[in-house]
Each structure stands twice: as C-alpha cells, then as structure tokens.
Design an enzyme around this catalytic site. Structure first.
Site, PDB file in Angstrom:
ATOM      1  N   CYS B  85       0.829  -1.214   0.000  1.00  0.00           N
ATOM      2  CA  CYS B  85       0.000   0.000   0.000  1.00  0.00           C
ATOM      3  C   CYS B  85       0.864   1.265   0.000  1.00  0.00           C
ATOM      4  O   CYS B  85       0.343   2.362  -0.206  1.00  0.00           O
ATOM      5  CB  CYS B  85      -0.919   0.010   1.210  1.00  0.00           C
ATOM      6  N   CYS B 208     -13.085  -0.046   8.630  1.00  0.00           N
ATOM      7  CA  CYS B 208     -12.287  -0.546   7.501  1.00  0.00           C
ATOM      8  C   CYS B 208     -12.459   0.341   6.271  1.00  0.00           C
ATOM      9  O   CYS B 208     -13.564   0.807   5.980  1.00  0.00           O
ATOM     10  CB  CYS B 208     -12.732  -1.963   7.134  1.00  0.00           C
ATOM     11  N   LYS B 331     -10.116   5.763   4.692  1.00  0.00           N
ATOM     12  CA  LYS B 331     -11.386   5.269   5.226  1.00  0.00           C
ATOM     13  C   LYS B 331     -12.562   5.668   4.333  1.00  0.00           C
ATOM     14  O   LYS B 331     -13.473   4.867   4.121  1.00  0.00           O
ATOM     15  CB  LYS B 331     -11.598   5.808   6.649  1.00  0.00           C
ATOM     16  N   HIS B 335      -9.128   3.540  -0.965  1.00  0.00           N
ATOM     17  CA  HIS B 335      -7.768   3.003  -0.849  1.00  0.00           C
ATOM     18  C   HIS B 335      -7.460   2.072  -2.024  1.00  0.00           C
ATOM     19  O   HIS B 335      -7.457   0.852  -1.882  1.00  0.00           O
ATOM     20  CB  HIS B 335      -7.626   2.267   0.492  1.00  0.00           C
TER      21      HIS B 335
END
Lengths: 268, 389
Positions: B85, B208, B331, B335
């Site tokens: 990431c 998540c 969030k 992402h």
C-alpha cells in the site's frame, strides 16, 4: 482403565500398559474427529501425553494410516525402533500407545462430548475433500511445497534458532547467520487476539471458515520467549482473553497441491 | 542537493471505476498535466516511477512501461515500484531522489490499482498478499485481522476504546463529503458506525477502508525548472522512509509502528520542522486503529493518547492544530493500494495552493503525507510546504 481427563482437546485414559486418547467430538451420537483433527494429529497428542508421563519416546515403527513426516517432525525426540515393544494403535476416532502384549484398548463411553452439527460436519468433510483436490489452485499469495517442507521443523516441532529466535530467520539483526537452537515448549500466554468473520479469512480457509463461523487468531507469547501467531483449534470453545494460557497442539491447517498441511494451533 | 517541487497533481475519482487499467491511468495523467500552469510536454519527462501492487495480476510484468505507453510517455524510462500500500509513497521518494541527486530535472510519479474488476473468488486470493504469507496468513490473518490485533492490544495497554475508533470513522466520512474524488461520500452518524457489522473483533465495517479502484499522478521538477512551470510550486521539504518486520509477532510491540517513527524522524529532520508545524496530515488510515497509531507515531498525540486525540476531535478540519485526513483519508476517500500515496500528495498539492474548495484547510502552509505498506512493514513520510525552506 481410569476415568478420562482432557488432554490436547481429547479424552485421555490410562489403560493396561499405556494410554488411550479418544476424540471428544461426536456426530449423531457417533464418535467423530474434531473439525481439524485426524489419526495423525491424535497420534501426536497421545505420544505427547506418553512423553509427559515420563515414558521414553521410542516406539515400534509407526502404523500405516497417518502422516509419518508430520508425527516425526512434531515430536523431535521420537525414535522408531524395530525392537521396541511400545506400539501405536489407530482406533475408531481414537489412538492408543501401549507397551508390551496388552490387548488393543477399547473405547470408554465419555460424558461431556462435543456434538457437532451433522450438516456442518458433512460440509467440512466435503470442504476438506475439495481443498485436497489438485484443481484447488492458489493465486496470489502462495506457500510452495518446498517452503512448507523446509518450515515443518519450526512449524510442528517448534524448532528454534539460537536466542531463541522463532520462527526461523535468514540472519540475526546484524546479518550474521543463526545457528540451530532448542525446541520450544508448546505453551504460552495470549498477547492479543481477534475473531474474523468468514469473509475476512484468507483464501486457504475460504471453504471451511464459513462453516466454522469464522476464525480466531492469536498472538502468543511462548513460554520460552519468542512470540508467534496461531489459529485457535477448530470446534473447541474459543474463550480467549489477553493473559490467558494456551497449549499449542498439532492440527490440520489447510490443503494445497493435493497435500494436507499441518501446523500448531492454540487450545485455550 | 537540488530542491524539488511538485508542479502538477491529478487523480481519478477513487471507487468503482468503469474503465480499464490503462484508461484510468491516462485519466489521472491528463488531470495532472492540466494542473500544471506552464507548458509541460510529457516527452520531456526524464523518469517515470509508478507505484502499484499489480493487484489481480492484470499486467504483472512491465506495468510501468505498459502504462507509460498508454499515457503519452512511450520511451520514458519507467519502472514499477512495489511496496504494498506504500508503493506510490516510495515511488515519490524515488522520484524526489532522482531530482535531488541531480540525475533528473522532470519526473512523473504515479500510482494505480484496479481492485474491483476481479471475481470475488479471485479477489480473495489477492487480499492480504502483502502480509507475512508463511506464518501470519496461515494463522488466518489478512489485514483486518492484523490491525484488529493491534487495536485490542492498544486498548489493553492504553485504555483506548472502540468508541475512540468510531470517532475517527465519523470524522473521515464527514471530511469526505466535500471531496469530489472520494469513494464514500456519505455522512455516517456515530450510532451507526458504533453498531457496524463485525469484521475482525473489535473492528467493524466502519473501521475498515473500502476496496477502491483509482489512479493518481504527480509531476516533480527541479527548483529551476519548477519556476518556469508555475508560480505556486509545492516544495518537498523532507523525505523519510523505513522498513520493519512484516509479521507482527516479530515486533516488540503491537501499539506502535517503528517504520512510521523512523520515517517521520527523517522527514522532520530534513525539513527542520516538527509535528507542531503541520497544518494538515494525510495519514494512512486503512483501518481506524491505523490513524490512531499514526497520530501517536507522528507526534501529533502523546504515546497512549491517540484515543483521547480522536475522542476530542483534535483532527477535525479547521478545529484542532492539525487537520488529520481532511480528504476523508483511506477510510472514506478510498484506498486503491498503489495509488494511495500519490493520492495523498494530490490532496496536499491542492491544499497548499488553496485549491481545495469546500474542504480547504485555513492558512495551510505545511503538510505531511504518511503512507504505510501492509501492517507497517514499509512506510514513507513526506513533508511539503508553500515555502521552499
């Protein structure tokens, strides 16, 4: 034969000349293995009990019907000897280790057995069969057969490097090679834990996690020092809390490339 | 060393993108080129650094060359940078280093991920590939699980609560309402977030980040060139990066990310700045607990006080000293793994040029980006300013 006590998630009894370990699970009133147990795992369990009782781990050649590599790797002090009078018997959802000419032990009707839902049990059996199929091909993350086999000593026998360092590393923090060390004790304390819903489980567990209602994973401070991460053994109540004590038992992890892979799981 | 500035920045919307990988990247490059005030010719670019995990394996090899060709940069030396990431955070560091060292004058840094064009079965195989495969994965863990382990331990050691995490979720959803690029543009009431479906105890759905498609693109230039391309460059004041053990069980603590601390220390030292100088911080909140830990590790909150920081709303836009994730963060903004680090810089670029519209942080002069790979195995931290030094 004595009344059974619990050991590594099974019922352990003293029988004439040895020990009998029975599964504490049943389906429709009949004995059954735990969702991640079989004769291989129960053989490790009963031999660990045998060693814990002070008996030497020297046995006659292991019988067919179990994964010899897994048993021998899980018990690094185990010696197979033609001359040994100690024999391992694979019974109906039970195993026994008996010295001498004592008769093959018979099962003991135990109270407090854990009833598995028949539908879930059938689903799990089917899932294991699918998982062992060669068409079950991993993509993305993958642990090769070679990597798995090279790691079996650490995974099953808890073989550590000097320090102790576990799981094994290529070098210490200064880049120096690490020599072999002792085998760690299979016990520890919960450092942290979580319970994942089935959808969050890695693909290796995708078929079984929904049937089990998710997975419980724990970071464990091993009694000999290092820290490790383990699944909770399937089928047993996972009453987990930080600081709780666990024992690490050999169970099926998953299957890949047509082969069952075993590892240590925590039992609270 | 040569001073480096960001002179252009653009991105696609994060979320469900209908186009192919190359279309998404081309869209981000076009938005980036359009943001450059002066005349930029892509054929003048010296180097292309593209962050991507190649999630799903669509174009696994030679990804950067393939995408460069599809965005008008055929012939530009290109390479894919992969650090999970944090891929484009590290691509940014590579681009910065290329210019700072004098090896290049004009660099394109990008990030891209397509995550929603896979079947659920295939996606499941790829989620979590950046964790420790041999031990953590085979103990049932993907990233919701590893971050849940951190959350539980932080609660045990420091008394943080799930409500603290809910405050982070609610804040970032509120921030994303004003972000036209955000994946989740909806207000989430505290009660709803607190009652979210459990994912990995104690983390719920609202802790998540979503699974997003997206691409982001930056143009970096040497100081001399930057002045010819814009009157309002955003200066890169500090770059820091670090790695750590992949597996949580190899780390001494689960309540801090040492890679963040090391990377931040380098970046602060290079910039001659500290956490109190930051007007805006875009931090890596793949899970709410990650933002809580980041506020501590970056020095915005004291050790063990990340829960209090969140509860008191100190990261809310224009309310505390430093706005934390004014874009909505991972969030709510979304992402798309490899695009996240570059996307953070797009936000900073707009904020420091006062082009952020309704989500503008008042008087923003100094900002930080914090991009984490996996559960802290890698981290890149960058500090930006309106002023060159």
């Amino acid at each position: 034969m004595t009344a059974p006590s619990t050991f590594n998630g099974g019922w352990l009894s003293e029988v004439e000349g040895g020990l009998l370990l029975q599964s504490c699970f049943r389906v429709n009133g009949a004995p059954a293995f735990a969702p991640d147990a079989d004769h291989t795992t129960m053989s490790v369990d009963v031999l660990e009990a045998w060693a814990a009782s002070g008996c030497p781990l020297e046995v006659a050649p292991l019988p067919d019907g179990l994964d010899r590599d897994v048993v021998l790797t899980s018990l690094p002090n185990l010696v197979e000897a033609e001359s040994s009078t100690v024999r391992l018997h694979l019974l109906d959802h039970a195993v026994a280790v008996v010295d001498g000419e004592a008769p093959e032990p018979q099962g003991w009707p135990t109270d407090g057995t854990i009833d598995l839902d028949p539908e879930m049990h059938a689903g799990l059996e089917h899932a294991w069969a699918l998982e062992r199929s060669l068409t079950n091909v991993s993509q993305g993350a993958y642990v090769s057969d070679r990597t798995h086999r090279l790691g079996m000593g650490a995974r099953l026998g808890l073989a550590a490097q000097a320090g102790p360092t576990w799981p094994p590393r290529g070098a210490d923090v200064d880049g120096h090679p690490l020599s072999g060390g002792a085998h760690l004790q299979p016990s520890g304390t919960v450092y942290s834990w979580t319970r994942l819903i089935a959808a969050g489980a890695p693909s290796e567990f995708a078929l079984r996690a929904p049937l089990l209602g998710g997975l419980t994973s724990m970071v464990i401070d091993l009694d000999d020092g290092p820290r490790g991460v383990f699944l909770h053994a399937d089928g047993h109540d996972a009453n987990v809390e930080i600081g709780g004590r666990v024992r690490l038992v050999v169970r099926r992890l998953y299957a890949q490339d047509g082969v069952l892979r075993y590892g240590r799981k925590a039992l609270s | 060393m040569v001073d480096v500035a960001v002179v252009g920045a653009g991105q696609t919307a994060f979320g469900q993108h209908p186009g192919a990988m190359k279309d998404m990247w081309s869209e981000a490059v076009r938005a980036c080129v359009d943001s450059v005030d002066g005349d930029l010719r892509l054929s003048d670019v010296d180097e292309l650094f593209l962050g991507s995990t190649a999630f799903g394996g669509g174009q696994l090899g030679n990804t950067a060359a393939y995408l460069g060709e599809h965005a008008g940069m055929a012939g530009v030396p290109a390479r894919r940078v992969e650090n999970a990431c944090a891929s484009s955070g590290f691509a940014l560091r590579d681009g910065w280093a290329a210019i700072a060292s004098g090896r290049a004058d004009l660099v394109v840094v990008g990030g891209l991920e397509t995550m929603n064009d896979l079947t659920p079965e295939r996606k499941r195989y790829w989620l979590g590939v950046s964790g420790d495969t041999e031990w953590e994965r085979l103990a049932g863990l993907t990233f919701p699980g590893t971050y849940a382990l951190m959350a539980r331990r932080h609660a045990h050691e420091h008394g943080s609560t799930h409500d603290d995490l809910v405050h982070i979720s609610v804040k970032n959803h509120a921030h994303a309402l004003d972000n036209e690029h955000a994946h989740l543009r909806k207000a989430v009431p505290f009660e709803k977030a607190a009652a979210g479906a459990m994912i990995a105890d104690p983390l719920t759905l609202y802790d998540c980040c979503p699974t997003s498609d997206g691409a982001a693109c930056l143009v970096l230039a040497s100081a001399d060139l930057a002045r010819s391309l814009t009157d309002t460059p955003v200066w890169m004041r500090g770059s820091g990066a670090a790695s750590d053990h992949l597996a949580l069980h190899d780390r001494p603590s689960l309540t801090t990310l040492p890679a963040t601390k090391k990377a931040a220390a380098q970046a602060y030292a290079a910039a001659g700045l500290g956490p109190k100088d930051l007007d805006l911080a875009e931090v890596h909140d793949c899970f709410t607990i990650a933002e809580l830990l980041a506020t501590e590790d970056l020095g915005l909150a004291e050790v063990g006080e990340g829960g209090t920081f969140a509860r008191e709303g100190r990261g809310r836009r224009n309310e505390g000293r430093t706005t934390v994730n004014g874009s909505g963060g991972l969030k709510a903004k979304g992402h798309p793994l490899g695009a996240t680090g570059a996307g953070q810089v797009v936000e900073v670029f707009k904020q420091l040029r006062e082009q952020a519209g309704a989500r503008q942080v008042r008087d923003a002069e100094c900002a930080l980006t914090h991009n984490v790979g996996g559960s802290g195995a890698t981290c890149a931290v960058h500090i930006f300013g309106r002023d060159r030094a």
